[in-house]
Design an enzyme around this catalytic site. Structure first.
Site, PDB file in Angstrom:
ATOM      1  N   HIS A 227     -17.426 -79.263 -22.765  1.00 37.11           N
ATOM      2  CA  HIS A 227     -17.587 -78.537 -21.505  1.00 37.11           C
ATOM      3  C   HIS A 227     -17.259 -79.506 -20.378  1.00 37.11           C
ATOM      4  O   HIS A 227     -18.033 -80.417 -20.083  1.00 37.11           O
ATOM      5  CB  HIS A 227     -19.018 -78.012 -21.371  1.00 37.11           C
TER       6      HIS A 227
ATOM      7  N   HIS B  18     -18.860 -67.260 -26.724  1.00 41.78           N
ATOM      8  CA  HIS B  18     -18.524 -68.048 -25.535  1.00 41.78           C
ATOM      9  C   HIS B  18     -19.012 -69.476 -25.757  1.00 41.78           C
ATOM     10  O   HIS B  18     -20.088 -69.689 -26.320  1.00 41.78           O
ATOM     11  CB  HIS B  18     -19.214 -67.438 -24.303  1.00 41.78           C
TER      12      HIS B  18
END
EC number: 3.1.4.11
Length: 1350
Positions: A419, A367
């Site tokens: 992100h 992840h």
């Protein structure tokens, strides 16, 4: 200092010493430092002669150490190699440099060695290299990039050489050394020991004489070896000045425990005329057969080859080459070696049947693959993709966002990965794809799945699709493997293929309603939602006027911030700087932080400041000990000198210890004929030699005991054990009740028993001779500890408040009862759920023990008294008025998003930039229609003026928009669209929302993704049968901003295929993931057992699994070697081992050994634990070693860990090589265990768990192999099986309890050591069953358990 003094020349021949009892023999190895096997292998891959190459590297080359996108020192440095210690040195060339100590890099830490030219033109990445204007002007073939580290995120040495040839030489040489050093097959254990000792010899030796002085040995032993050595023991094995061989011999003498061999393997030893006791080759074969169940025993030729590789040709031979032998010490070394690992090396190959559908496998998944640390500020790195793929990960994540557009055009020129809405750095998609193409199939040839988290606009998606096709080329899967298939293809059918996971356009309609359908199982955490901006700001508490950091998330209509504080000053400790700019001095070993010249401070004989008369009194109090009783004290007359007080014929004599300066160093002596560097050495010398004065001639024999001022204190009990201490503490209703007692198992060890939050905690007080070290502070006696912590926090905000012992307990309890209101105390520790309260208004405490908090936060209530409660908010604990809070009833306690963030509505607000006395860059948010009332406002501070401008501009714009439409909030997200070009690349992993109605349809190519917290609900709706036909992926909650992981076990047990974890975080879940995917050649695919693929599979009811093979597993933890915490300078560790089985709920169980005080070098436990495992095919065995002494808020007790699949381990006496938090192997750190496995009934012995427990999953070539398993216990095993765990202890070598009884009936632990009261709960194998109390939901049945406190 010239590097020539750091190691031998290239032509020297390295010798090391091993010893038997009273014998020494020398071992030689090849001058190039390679083992024979690795030398032959490396020669095939390199055209250069290794001897010449390493000689040139040892001579050294001039380099500049450069940095990317930052300033760097242009001064030249000398780069040199020491091939025997496997270290490279970077030394400043300036003769006038004050700090000319080299920077050292251990080759075992190196991950990759590449030239910049290779990165740019072979891997084809631009990344930061093309952005650095200085670096682009250099010759890329003359720049070497060394990537190193023992974690996931790497550091770098970037070196500019004077020529391409020098750079090429170092690139090839370091690469080959790296492969030889890191590869498990080509670095045998004896060679690893040599390197370890040689490294420490280099760090300790004096350049003047290439020797290590005795004065450096005690700090080395106590700090580096982690062993509390006695002075007389050290005197016996060391010399005043030791060369390399003598240093090696002394170290090995300390490491070995003779009883380890004599108590278990005495029958293997034979007397050799020159070498003492040896284990002959025939007896070694007998050991392999009878105790290890090793097939190698039946093949003499292979066994000889094995010893050849292990001992490197000539080390093991005492004459007849076909009859090699090893000394007793060498045999014990072998027991702890990774060649004798618990891990079965047959699993190093792909052994599972790889022809099944993809849905039959667990798949290693990552992840946020691009991140090096947390999800807010950490760096995105291409190396993270390389590292994940090299670790065997087969599903990686790409968070794609719109990049730059062409000037004056709507066309995109790049796509970025980061992100979103955070301060994480950005990397280019095309660079990431080049890295993926290069590394995808290095470790495993089985398919890689790209999980595309698409945040791009439709035009950018077209560019995304084009770059996928252009860069990945033939690797990219764009067509089905078979047009006629009715189920997912197999990993074997998809070898070297890259699969795209993404949503796909509906086939029959342009209506996108199905695509944009809301998925109720996606992450609903606020931090994961699409937003305008995200970052960290400071917020001011209007009552306490304190500033705290919080994560802020800006939406079109509101500004939210997480209640949990975020500390930007302390980034994630797991994140490693990628600059690699660490020109720092190596730490010198020092025991407990004490320098060699101050080692006397810890000795029992040193009494510090003590008057002459007091010294006489102390000695006469112990005059029954006889002549030679002595003490050293500070001199009263000569400041800086010391005095000896000694008993001779009933009289106390005082002798001055003189000092003088020689060559700028202070020396100590009694007489001029013996001068020593330190007081410690001087005293140690006269413990073996006569001290002659005018009045006596004698040896210093017995140290005078230290005074014991604690004996009459109200907090000391000389008789209480653990149970009695808890009984006494339970009579005091307050936290902070405490007593100090002696340990039940070792009278020289003191234990502090303390009441904390209603529980009883027991701390072993770490001691080194006369001093105590508590929370890294040094105390000379127990009284000082109690006085220091009487008004300071010891742990969890608790100080030592109420002293307790048998004598004074009644008086104390009467006082407390009189001072308290009867009946209003409530201890909450036994409630199933914590009691929580919401702050109605802020409270600012005025006393030190009061708790301050803002309004609308959740406080955990620890205790209630009338009008006054005690609670915990964040990391703070204290008292507060109960009227300021409202208790939240248990059934109303919610884990939903409403309880973890606050909201500032933007409608009707006024945004202002103000000047604040406390902070610059402050923004005030207030209600615009409130001018004179006591209005509520917020003060937010940014870290820079630019950041404040950005937030202010966004807030202005959104507030204007929201104020014009007060009744209508802006829509949260626009209709999602998917570019047809990208949709066409999606074949098997078509992302759809989970729909229970479609579980049994024919769309095998569809898959679902869901957030970790939705597992319960999905299981209820049919996830288990879904997982037998289609793929599923689980990912973490968005609130895990530190990138910590969730437990993957419940998801694996439910059959989920891709359980995505943050590989950059070294926590327990990731350690379990690494251990699980060790199996099947670390290829990233594990075939599930057949019973998990049936429609009636239920993890909570495993008894009905007909295909499972229940077993009984006995594990005796015998001992350990080279155990230490990361921060060795904070004292000697006192290790204990936690052994845990993790798997199905019915199998999960944990045991804990006792703690061995102050010995990380060679502790011995001898404790046996038994596990009954219903489903061993899915179970993991975890060893976790911690320091049992460590307390305090900033301490890390971690020593090492190892995780293995139960179906991949070997039986017999095996080593457990320990790893760090990131599952990187620690140097020489290991446990020794004895493992026995049999059927649960105890009637059938399992020789090979790999072949027996994996039988139904093995590929045909392995499944057809003849296996001896499940047999009745063989006759040749009878002598061993009649020996229980107690039999093989060091304490009781003879006992007639049969192993057959142990296998069939043992439950819990058989402790062979002293099971006194204090350790009874551990030694008896107190367990904490993982299913424990019944939980209300399915997920909690799989939560991690905690071992019982001891």
């Amino acid at each position: 200092m010239q590097h020539g003094s750091l190691g031998p020349s290239s032509s020297s021949r390295k010798t090391t010493v091993t010893s038997t009892a009273g014998s020494v023999h020398l071992h030689h190895r090849s001058s190039n430092g390679f083992s024979t096997a690795s030398r032959a292998q490396l020669n095939r891959h390199n055209e250069m002669d290794f001897g010449k190459m390493f000689a040139a590297m040892e001579k050294g080359h001039k380099v500049c150490k450069i940095a990317v996108l930052k300033k760097w020192d242009p001064a030249y440095k000398q780069l040199t190699l020491d091939r025997y210690s496997r270290q490279i040195f970077l030394t400043k060339l300036e003769l006038s440099a004050v700090r000319n100590k080299p920077t050292i890099l251990d080759i075992r830490q190196i991950r990759e060695v590449q030239t910049l030219n290779y990165k740019l033109n072979t891997i084809k990445v631009d990344d930061k290299w093309k952005k650095d204007r200085e670096i682009v002007n250099f010759d890329s073939k003359a720049i070497l990039i060394i990537s190193y580290g023992m974690g996931f995120a790497l550091s770098y040495w970037i070196l500019l050489f004077e020529s391409e040839d020098a750079c090429k030489l170092w690139s090839q040489g370091l690469h080959n050394l790296m492969m030889d050093t890191r590869d498990r097959d080509s670095s045998p254990h004896p060679l690893r020991i040599e390197r370890f000792l040689h490294k420490h010899f280099l760090s300790l030796m004096s350049p003047a004489n290439d020797a290590v002085a005795r004065k450096h040995m005690k700090p080395f032993v106590q700090t580096s070896l982690q062993f509390k050595v006695q002075s007389d023991q050290l005197q016996q094995v060391t010399e005043d000045q030791m060369n390399s061989d003598q240093f090696s011999f002394a170290s090995r003498q300390l490491i070995h425990v003779p009883e380890l061999f004599s108590s278990r393997f005495a029958d293997l030893a034979e007397k050799h005329e020159r070498k003492g006791l040896v284990v002959t080759f025939q007896n070694f074969l007998r050991f392999l057969d009878g105790k290890q169940f090793d097939e190698l025993a039946s093949n003499r030729t292979r066994a000889l080859e094995f010893l050849n590789r292990y001992f490197q040709e000539d080390q093991a031979y005492f004459g007849d080459r076909n009859e090699p032998s090893m000394t007793v010490f060498e045999f014990c070394d072998f027991l702890f070696s990774r060649e004798n690992s618990l891990w079965d090396p047959t699993n190093e190959k792909v052994t599972h049947d790889m022809s099944r559908p993809l849905s039959h496998y667990w798949i290693a998944s990552s992840h946020n693959t691009y991140l090096t640390g947390d999800q807010l500020r950490s760096e995105s790195s291409l190396d993270c993709y390389a590292q994940a793929l090299l670790m065997g990960c087969r599903c990686i994540e790409l968070d794609c966002w719109d990049g730059q557009k062409k000037p004056g055009s709507a066309e995109f020129i790049d796509i970025v990965i980061y992100h979103g809405y955070t301060m994480t750095s950005k990397i280019l998609l095309r660079d990431v794809l080049h890295v993926i193409r290069h590394y995808a199939f290095v470790t495993s040839e089985y398919p890689v799945i790209l999980s595309i988290e698409d945040n791009c606009s439709v035009p950018a998606q077209r560019l995304l699709a084009q770059e996928l096709k252009d860069i990945l080329g033939d690797y990219l899967l764009t067509q089905p493997a078979n047009r006629e298939e009715k189920q997912l293809p197999s990993p074997a059918a998809l070898k070297k293929k890259i699969i795209v996971k993404h949503k796909k356009l509906p086939i029959e309609s342009e209506d996108l309603a199905a695509v944009v359908k809301t998925d109720e199982f996606q992450d609903t955490e606020i931090i994961s939602r699409e937003c305008v901006k995200k970052g960290i700001l400071m917020v001011k508490n209007n009552n306490s006027h304190e500033w705290t950091s919080h994560v802020f998330i800006l939406f079109p209509d509101r500004l939210c911030y997480l209640i949990q504080t975020a500390d930007p000053e302390n980034p994630n400790d797991d994140t490693v700087s990628v600059s690699g700019d660490e020109e720092r001095e190596e730490e010198t070993p020092s025991g407990f932080g004490v320098k060699p010249e101050e080692m006397h401070v810890t000795e029992e004989w040193f009494h510090g400041r003590c008057e002459r008369d007091e010294a006489k009194k102390r000695i006469l109090e112990h005059k029954e000990k006889g002549n030679g009783l002595f003490m050293i004290r500070d001199s009263n007359l000569f400041i800086g000198d010391f005095s000896l007080s000694i008993l001779h014929d009933g009289k106390v004599h005082h002798v001055r210890i003189r000092s003088k300066i020689i060559d700028k160093e202070k020396k100590y002596y009694f007489m001029d004929n013996k001068v020593c560097d330190t007081l410690y050495e001087l005293v140690s010398y006269y413990t073996r030699h006569y001290l002659t004065t005018a009045h006596f001639k004698m040896v210093l024999t017995i140290p005078c005991p230290q005074p014991q001022p604690h004996l009459n204190q109200p907090w000391f009990s000389a008789t209480a054990d653990k149970e009695k201490a808890e009984e006494l503490l339970s009579l005091v209703p307050e936290d902070g009740a405490f007593l100090i007692r002696t340990s039940s198992t070792d009278s020289s060890v003191y234990v502090l028993s303390l009441k904390v939050d209603g529980e009883f905690w027991h701390y072993r007080l770490k001691r080194d001779g006369r001093i105590f070290v508590v929370n890294q502070k040094v105390f000379e006696n127990l009284n000082q500890i109690v006085e220091f912590y009487a008004n300071r926090e010891f742990v969890r905000g608790i100080s030592l408040r109420f002293p307790v012992n048998e004598k004074d307990i009644s008086h104390l309890t009467a006082e407390l009862a009189e001072a308290r209101t009867p009946g209003c105390y409530m201890d909450l520790k036994d409630l199933d759920k914590e009691v929580q309260a919401r702050a109605l208004r802020p409270y600012r405490g005025t006393a030190d023990d009061e708790l301050s908090f803002p309004a609308n936060v959740i406080i955990t209530v620890l205790r209630k008294e009338e009008g006054l409660w005690r609670g915990r908010y964040g990391s703070l604990t204290g008292w507060f008025p109960s009227a300021h809070v409202q208790e939240i009833l248990p059934e109303k306690v919610s884990t939903s998003e409403t309880s973890n963030y606050n909201t500032i509505e933007l409608a009707g607000t006024l945004i202002e930039r103000i000047h604040d006395a406390d902070r610059p860059n402050v923004i005030r948010i207030s209600q615009s229609n409130q001018h004179w009332m006591n209005k509520q406002y917020y003060l937010l501070a940014a870290s820079s003026s630019e950041e404040a401008d950005g937030w202010q501009n966004n807030l202005f714009e959104l507030t204007r928009s929201v104020n014009t439409k007060m009744s209508i909030l802006r829509t949260k997200e626009k209709e999602k669209r998917i570019a047809a070009e990208l949709s066409n690349l999606v074949v098997y992993c078509q992302a759809v929302p989970f729909d229970p109605a479609h579980i049994y349809n024919d769309a095998f190519y569809e898959m679902c993704s869901f957030v970790e917290g939705k597992l319960d609900k999905l299981v209820e709706k049919g996830l288990l049968p879904f997982n037998s036909r289609k793929l599923s992926r689980v990912y973490p909650n968005g609130s895990r901003i530190t990138s910590n992981n969730y437990s993957p076990v419940p998801m694996w047990n439910a059959g989920c295929h891709m359980v995505a974890l943050n590989y950059q975080t070294g926590d327990k879940p990731m350690q379990l993931n690494q251990g699980k995917f060790l199996a099947n050649g670390r290829c990233g695919y594990l075939l599930k057992p057949d019973y998990m693929l049936t429609d009636d599979f239920d993890p909570t009811n495993t008894e009905k699994f007909a295909t499972a093979y229940p077993i009984r597993l006995n594990v005796q933890v015998i001992g350990g070697r080279h155990l230490s915490r990361k921060d060795k300078n904070k004292g000697i560790c006192s290790p204990f081992v936690e052994i845990e089985i993790i798997g199905m709920p019915c199998d999960t169980k944990v045991f804990q050994t006792k703690t061995i005080a102050s010995n990380g070098l060679n502790p011995i436990w001898n404790q046996t634990f038994t596990f009954e495992i219903q489903c061993p095919e899915v179970a993991l065995i975890r060893f976790h070693v911690e320091d049992g002494d460590f307390v305090g808020p900033k301490t890390d007790p971690f020593i090492g860990q190892a995780v293995f699949p139960v179906d991949s381990i070997r039986c017999g006496f095996r080593s457990v090589p320990l790893k760090n938090q990131y599952s990187e192997e620690l140097e020489l750190s290991s446990l020794l265990v004895d493992v026995q496995m049999c059927s649960r009934e105890g009637t059938q012995l399992i020789r090979s768990s790999s072949h027996f427990l994996q039988a139904s999953r093995l590929a045909p070539v392995f499944a057809h192999r003849k296996i001896t398993n499940g047999d009745s216990i063989p006759r040749e095993m009878a002598p061993r099986l009649r020996t229980s765990a107690t039999d093989r202890s060091l304490d009781s070598p003879t006992n007639s309890e049969s192993r057959a009884t142990l296998l069939s009936g043992q439950r819990g632990s058989q402790d062979s050591m002293d099971s006194a009261a204090e350790t009874s709960s551990i030694a008896s194998g107190t367990i904490s069953s993982r299913d424990g109390k019944k939980k209300q939901n399915w997920l909690k049945k799989f939560s991690f358990g905690k071992s019982s406190k001891s």
